[in-house]
Structure formats: C-alpha cells, structure tokens
Design a protein around this motif. Structure first.
Motif, short mmCIF file in Angstrom:
data_model
loop_
_atom_site.label_atom_id
_atom_site.label_comp_id
_atom_site.label_asym_id
_atom_site.label_seq_id
_atom_site.Cartn_x
_atom_site.Cartn_y
_atom_site.Cartn_z
N ALA A 1 0.61 -1.00 0.07
CA ALA A 1 0.09 0.01 -0.13
C ALA A 1 1.09 1.28 0.12
O ALA A 1 1.72 1.21 0.47
N PRO A 2 0.50 2.33 -0.68
CA PRO A 2 -0.95 2.58 -1.39
C PRO A 2 -0.76 1.86 -2.85
O PRO A 2 -1.91 2.00 -3.59
N GLY A 3 0.18 1.27 -3.39
CA GLY A 3 0.27 0.64 -4.65
C GLY A 3 1.10 1.09 -5.54
O GLY A 3 0.93 0.77 -6.92
N GLY A 4 1.87 2.09 -5.33
CA GLY A 4 2.85 2.53 -6.55
C GLY A 4 3.73 1.67 -7.23
O GLY A 4 3.58 1.53 -8.51
N LYS A 5 4.08 0.75 -6.26
CA LYS A 5 5.11 -0.23 -7.14
C LYS A 5 4.31 -1.44 -7.62
O LYS A 5 4.57 -2.05 -8.54
N GLU B 1 -1.08 -5.92 1.56
CA GLU B 1 -0.79 -4.80 2.76
C GLU B 1 -1.28 -5.61 4.29
O GLU B 1 -2.27 -5.96 4.11
N ARG C 1 -4.95 0.33 5.10
CA ARG C 1 -4.01 0.48 3.93
C ARG C 1 -4.67 -0.33 2.69
O ARG C 1 -4.19 0.15 1.62
N ASP D 1 9.19 -3.45 -0.51
CA ASP D 1 9.21 -2.13 -0.35
C ASP D 1 9.17 -1.92 1.24
O ASP D 1 8.06 -1.58 1.52
N1 SAM Z 1 5.28 -0.09 -1.96
C1 SAM Z 1 4.27 0.79 -1.48
C2 SAM Z 1 4.06 1.77 -2.88
O1 SAM Z 1 5.07 1.90 -3.51
O2 SAM Z 1 3.11 2.42 -2.74
C3 SAM Z 1 4.65 1.58 -0.17
C4 SAM Z 1 5.06 0.78 0.83
S1 SAM Z 1 5.47 1.45 2.45
C5 SAM Z 1 7.12 1.79 2.29
C6 SAM Z 1 5.74 0.13 3.44
C7 SAM Z 1 4.42 -0.62 4.04
O3 SAM Z 1 4.64 -1.63 4.56
C8 SAM Z 1 3.05 0.25 4.38
O4 SAM Z 1 2.15 0.13 3.63
C9 SAM Z 1 3.18 -0.49 5.86
O5 SAM Z 1 1.85 -0.37 6.22
C10 SAM Z 1 3.77 -1.97 5.70
N2 SAM Z 1 4.11 -2.56 6.93
C11 SAM Z 1 4.15 -2.07 7.91
N3 SAM Z 1 4.72 -3.02 9.02
C12 SAM Z 1 4.61 -4.16 8.24
C13 SAM Z 1 5.01 -5.48 8.63
N4 SAM Z 1 5.53 -5.66 9.71
N5 SAM Z 1 5.02 -6.35 7.58
C14 SAM Z 1 4.83 -6.11 6.40
N6 SAM Z 1 4.46 -4.76 5.97
C15 SAM Z 1 4.48 -3.79 7.09
#
Ligand code: SAM
Length: 458
Positions: free
Chosen positions: A111-115, A133, A138, A177
């Motif tokens: 989330a939010p889904g860019g990648k 996610e 999210r 990510d």
């Molecule tokens: N890849 C997304 C994008 O490009 O739109 C952004 C991802 S953001 C950097 C990291 C994500 O990891 C967040 O949505 C967060 O809620 C999630 N997250 C938080 N704790 C986590 C956990 N323990 N395991 C997996 N994901 C987690």
C-alpha cells in the motif's frame, strides 16, 4: 522557506556517509521542494495537457513543472496515471534492463500501490501481482488503486508476512518495499523527521529482518528478490543484504546504470561474492532518497508449483462451470479465456492462465480484490460494476457518452445532473475517452453509479 531542522544524530550519520563537503550539498537539496512526477498508465490512452519532461530511467514516468490538483482531474480519477516520486520508478529500469521473467509476482508491503501498479504494467497479460498489505485501512486504498489501474492482473490481499509460509518457493519475483525510517522522505514528510532517532533506525532494521526472513523463502528457484527502502543508513540497507545472504542462498545481480543518472552503487562483500545496492541521494538525482537491491535465487532452490486443486472449495468464493465461462467470454466479447468466480452474487474474472495460482492464493490468504469485478448478472442483463468501468476490459453492448470537464466533475461529485442527448439505459461516462463510471438513464431520471465512498468532496 526557513531551513528544515535535521536531527543532529542524523546529520552526523550523513556526514560519515558523504563527508562534510557533500553533506552541505545534501542539506541544501533537502531544503528544496520535491519535484512532482507521474507515471502514465499505458493501458489507458491519455496525453497530459501540462508541460512534462521525461524521467531518464523510465519510459512511463514524467516530471511536471507544477503540481496540479490531481483530485480535480478526471483523468487521475480514471486511473490514467499514478502520482509517484521519480526514484521509485527505477524499478521499471531494473525489470526491463535485466529482462526479469514475467510470471507470479508478490509485492509484500504494497500500500498504497505505487510499485504494484508498476509491476502490473510490466506484466501486462503475462503474469499476476499479489499486492499484499498488512494494515487493513491501507489495504483498502491499495484495492482502490488496483481497481483504477484496471489491468485485471492484481490480486489484493491483507495478510501478515507470516501467513505466506505455505507459499514458500511460489513466486517468480518478490518485492519488499520495506517500512523504514524514511530518511529519504525528510523534505516531503515532517513526521518522518520527528520520528527519526538512532533507536528508531534499529527498530526498523529488526522489523525488516523479521519480514525478510519470511520473504526470502517465498522466491522460487531462479526467481528474484527486490528489497527497497526510502532511507540512507546502512543498518536498513547494506546490512539487510548481509542478512539475506546469511539466511538464504542468493546470487548477486548488478543493475546496468547510465553514469549521467548519478545513482550510487554500493558493494557488499559476503562469503558468497560481491552484492550490489543502489542509493539515490536528493543532491545527486532528481528524486527522493531511495535504496534498492536485487538478488537472484539459485536455480536449485526449492520451487513450489501451484498443483491442481480438484474441487475448489472456499468459504465465500465459488468457481463457475466451464460452459458458463465460455458463454460469458463470448457474450462479453473478451479476448483470451477468462476464469470466473462468484462472490456475494457478483461475478469476477481473471485470466485463465493463472487460475491455479489464484486458487492457491485464495485458499491461504485473506483476499480483498482480484482480477476484475464485472458486476451482477440478472436474467439476461448485467448490472455492471464500477470496477469493470475502470478496467481495460471491453464493455461491448453498453452505450458510452463523452462528457466535458464540468460534467465529469459533476459526475464524480455525484451531483444531480441533466445531460441532454444521453442514451437510455446503462451508459459508460467517458472523459477524454477514459471511462469514469456508469449512469443509468431512466428517461425521466438519471441514476449515478459512481461509488459513494469515492465521491470527490472538493
Ligand atoms: N510499496 C508501496 C508503494 O510503492 O506504494 C509503499 C510501501 S511502504 C514503504 C511500506 C508498507 O509496509 C506500508 O504500507 C506499511 O503499512 C507496511 N508494513 C508495516 N509494517 C509491516 C510489517 N510488519 N510487515 C509487512 N508490511 C508492513
């Protein structure tokens, strides 16, 4: 703008990475406004009217000179582009330059889904992305963005990385990510600056290790693992490469770079060879801070094929028999064969090629969305869903109507509308030929089927 206050311990960390002279350039860049950029959706034909300039490492990404109101742009609501900072779009270059084989991809922290939307574009009809996610609210945003992107090759799940254990060796590519200390977002995100401390970095690093300890095992033999953060420190980056190579068998992968991009390659020496990471500093590239590495699982690593599920039995999802599927495909004019499922009376379609993988996923994970929701079939009529409107699947048999900007915004705000010359019945509203959603024209009344929760409130 007054100078952004950086945490003192962070300044010392960056001086030790960059040296004092370069740190001053870094700090000056942190005090500049970030550039706005978008990634176009090649699945939807759209030419932006604003002046744009290309981002060097991607075909679909462009810088904008100013930040328009995206909310008030119907093309944005139609999923014609995604607003994403430039460094993250480097993943497009990684996939294309290394010709990463297409197939079953997992975006574990999506989330939010860019990648995920970037992976969806890369795969087209040659693969599927499981966009996962862990945080429920999210996951909802992720689902909306997958629906808007519209290619029908995204499956949204809402699970903890631990829940993926039955799917070890299942994925051609796993992207993590990771949630991180966000040092690369300091100029965009004051909260990231406030939350930062050396202890927070350590906390993030141990959380990342917990995630990667699961993620590494999910990649099949010959598959790839991409790990990225938006932070600069070594604990969350190079140390993770060390950790991954200690825990799993991985082979190094080097990404070809154009020197003019100013992306900094970092080498990590391990008993298994030299591994590579890539760092984006805001004083060197036009983008936010970012780190990425890609590793390859040896061909000999264990691989899990989806296998045949004889009778797909799921608590809420029912598969549709083959005769009806063939009838749906020809009735709806879809190219390629679809596999159909019903869920709460609604009919969903995914590409037939991937149904076995999908069923395995559905049996183990908590689904939030998959493929394209078409709507409900009632006798000989379809009540088409918003998801179908926004998808790139054809909508044969339905009338469409091109609206101007004011009419499009009225539609998206769910204002009462009177539109002369609108055909009777279900009508697909389009703006610049991009589908926005459905109305049903009853002759004396117009029913707007834009989802209430998506309504523009500006
Ligand atoms: N890849 C997304 C994008 O490009 O739109 C952004 C991802 S953001 C950097 C990291 C994500 O990891 C967040 O949505 C967060 O809620 C999630 N997250 C938080 N704790 C986590 C956990 N323990 N395991 C997996 N994901 C987690």
């Amino acid at each position: 703008m007054s100078d952004i206050q950086l945490p003192i311990a962070f300044e010392s960390q960056m001086i030790s990475i960059l040296g004092k002279e370069e740190f001053d350039k870094f700090k000056a860049a942190v005090n500049q406004s970030p550039r706005t950029s978008i990634r176009l959706n090649p699945g939807k034909r759209f030419t932006p009217s604003w002046p744009i300039s290309p981002i060097p490492w991607t075909e679909n990404g462009f810088f904008l000179e100013e930040r328009p109101s995206f909310t008030l742009d119907p093309a944005f609501q139609a999923g014609a582009y995604y607003v994403q900072e430039a460094s993250s779009m480097f993943i497009e270059h990684v996939l294309k330059s290394l010709q990463i084989p297409k197939g079953i991809y997992l975006d574990l922290a999506a989330a939010p889904g860019g990648k995920s939307t970037l992976l969806s574009t890369y795969l087209g009809d040659e693969g599927i992305v499981i966009a996962n996610e862990v945080i429920q609210s999210r996951a909802q945003i992720l689902k909306e963005n997958a629906i808007k992107w519209g290619l029908g090759n995204i499956i949204v799940t809402n699970n903890d990385p631990d829940h993926f254990e039955p799917l070890e060796g299942f994925f051609d590519l796993v992207l993590v990510d990771a949630p991180c200390s966000g040092e690369g977002m300091f100029r965009k995100d004051p909260q990231a600056r406030e939350e930062w401390s050396p202890d927070h970095v350590l906390l993030c690093s141990s959380r990342q290790k917990r995630i990667m300890d699961k993620a590494g095992a999910l990649v099949k033999g010959g598959g790839y693992l991409i790990y990225s953060t938006c932070t600069f420190n070594e604990q969350e980056n190079e140390e993770m490469i060390q950790f991954l190579t200690e825990e799993f068998a991985f082979e190094p992968v080097q990404i070809p770079l154009d020197p003019s991009w100013n992306i900094i390659e970092s080498k990590v020496e391990t008993p298994d060879g030299t591994f590579f990471g890539y760092r984006f500093f805001p004083h060197k590239v036009e983008g936010e801070g970012f780190f990425i590495t890609i590793l390859k699982r040896p061909d000999s690593a264990s691989t899990q094929e989806p296998g045949k599920i004889k009778d797909f039995k799921h608590p809420v999802l029912k598969s549709i028999n083959e005769r009806e599927e063939i009838a749906f495909d020809s009735e709806l004019g879809f190219e390629g064969k679809g596999k159909y499922y019903s869920l709460n009376d609604s009919i969903f379609r995914i590409d037939q090629q991937f149904f076995r993988h999908f069923e395995r996923i559905a049996l183990h994970l908590s689904l939030r969305y998959f493929g394209v929701e078409l709507g409900k079939k009632q006798k000989n009529d379809w009540i088409p869903s918003h998801e179908w409107a926004l998808s790139t699947l054809p909508k044969n048999g339905f009338a469409s109507f091109e609206v101007d900007l004011a009419q499009a915004l009225d539609f998206l705000r769910k204002n009462d509308q009177e539109i002369p010359d609108l055909p009777i019945g279900w009508v697909l509203m389009t703006y610049q030929n991009l589908p926005l959603g459905w109305v049903k024209n009853l002759g004396n009344r117009l029913n707007n089927y834009y989802p209430k929760e998506w309504r523009i409130r500006m």
